[in-house]
Write a protein that holds these residues in place. Structure first.
Motif, mmCIF file in Angstrom:
data_model
loop_
_atom_site.group_PDB
_atom_site.id
_atom_site.type_symbol
_atom_site.label_atom_id
_atom_site.label_comp_id
_atom_site.label_asym_id
_atom_site.label_seq_id
_atom_site.Cartn_x
_atom_site.Cartn_y
_atom_site.Cartn_z
ATOM 1 N N GLU A 38 0.818 -1.218 0.000
ATOM 2 C CA GLU A 38 0.000 0.000 0.000
ATOM 3 C C GLU A 38 0.852 1.269 0.000
ATOM 4 N N GLU A 39 1.915 1.271 0.768
ATOM 5 C CA GLU A 39 2.798 2.438 0.832
ATOM 6 C C GLU A 39 3.501 2.683 -0.505
ATOM 7 N N GLU A 41 2.417 1.648 -3.473
ATOM 8 C CA GLU A 41 1.387 2.077 -4.415
ATOM 9 C C GLU A 41 1.128 3.574 -4.284
ATOM 10 N N ARG A 42 1.014 4.018 -3.063
ATOM 11 C CA ARG A 42 0.732 5.439 -2.813
ATOM 12 C C ARG A 42 1.855 6.324 -3.358
ATOM 13 N N HIS A 63 -3.977 -2.188 -5.646
ATOM 14 C CA HIS A 63 -4.917 -2.898 -4.792
ATOM 15 C C HIS A 63 -5.671 -1.964 -3.852
ATOM 16 N N SER A 64 -5.091 -0.816 -3.540
ATOM 17 C CA SER A 64 -5.788 0.099 -2.640
ATOM 18 C C SER A 64 -6.845 0.860 -3.424
ATOM 19 N N ASP A 65 -8.008 1.030 -2.811
ATOM 20 C CA ASP A 65 -9.097 1.764 -3.455
ATOM 21 C C ASP A 65 -8.674 3.184 -3.787
ATOM 22 N N ASP A 66 -7.898 3.798 -2.900
ATOM 23 C CA ASP A 66 -7.450 5.173 -3.111
ATOM 24 C C ASP A 66 -6.659 5.298 -4.411
ATOM 25 N N CYS A 67 -5.693 4.423 -4.626
ATOM 26 C CA CYS A 67 -4.872 4.493 -5.839
ATOM 27 C C CYS A 67 -5.680 4.184 -7.084
#
Length: 85
Positions: A38-39, A41-42, A63-67
């Motif tokens: 997650e980190e 990806e961000r 995989h993160s919704d935010d990205c």
């Protein structure tokens, strides 16, 4: 840059994000299935979204919704970017 299906991991994703911020030549980026975390990806989302209009072909498995939402927004704003699934 083709690095799909590799274990890039979060630490290397941060290094790649830093390089993307100063990118002058890279046009395609394939990050599918890279275990970015997650980190990571961000960090890559930040670099591609805010600093890197030169990327025109992007493949990534966020995989993160935010990205995912941020990249969808990028695609809507920048018609030059071609998503590859």
């Amino acid at each position: 840059l083709e690095i799909s299906n590799t274990n890039v991991g979060p630490r290397s994703a941060h290094a790649l994000a830093a390089a993307l911020r100063i990118n002058g030549f890279l046009r395609t980026l394939n990050l599918g299935n890279c275990n970015l975390g997650e980190e990571g990806e961000r960090a890559l989302c930040d670099a591609v979204e805010a600093e890197n209009p030169r990327i025109i072909l992007l493949r990534a498995s966020f995989h993160s919704d935010d990205c995912r939402q941020r990249m969808e927004g990028l695609l809507k704003r920048n018609r030059d970017v071609i998503p590859v699934r």
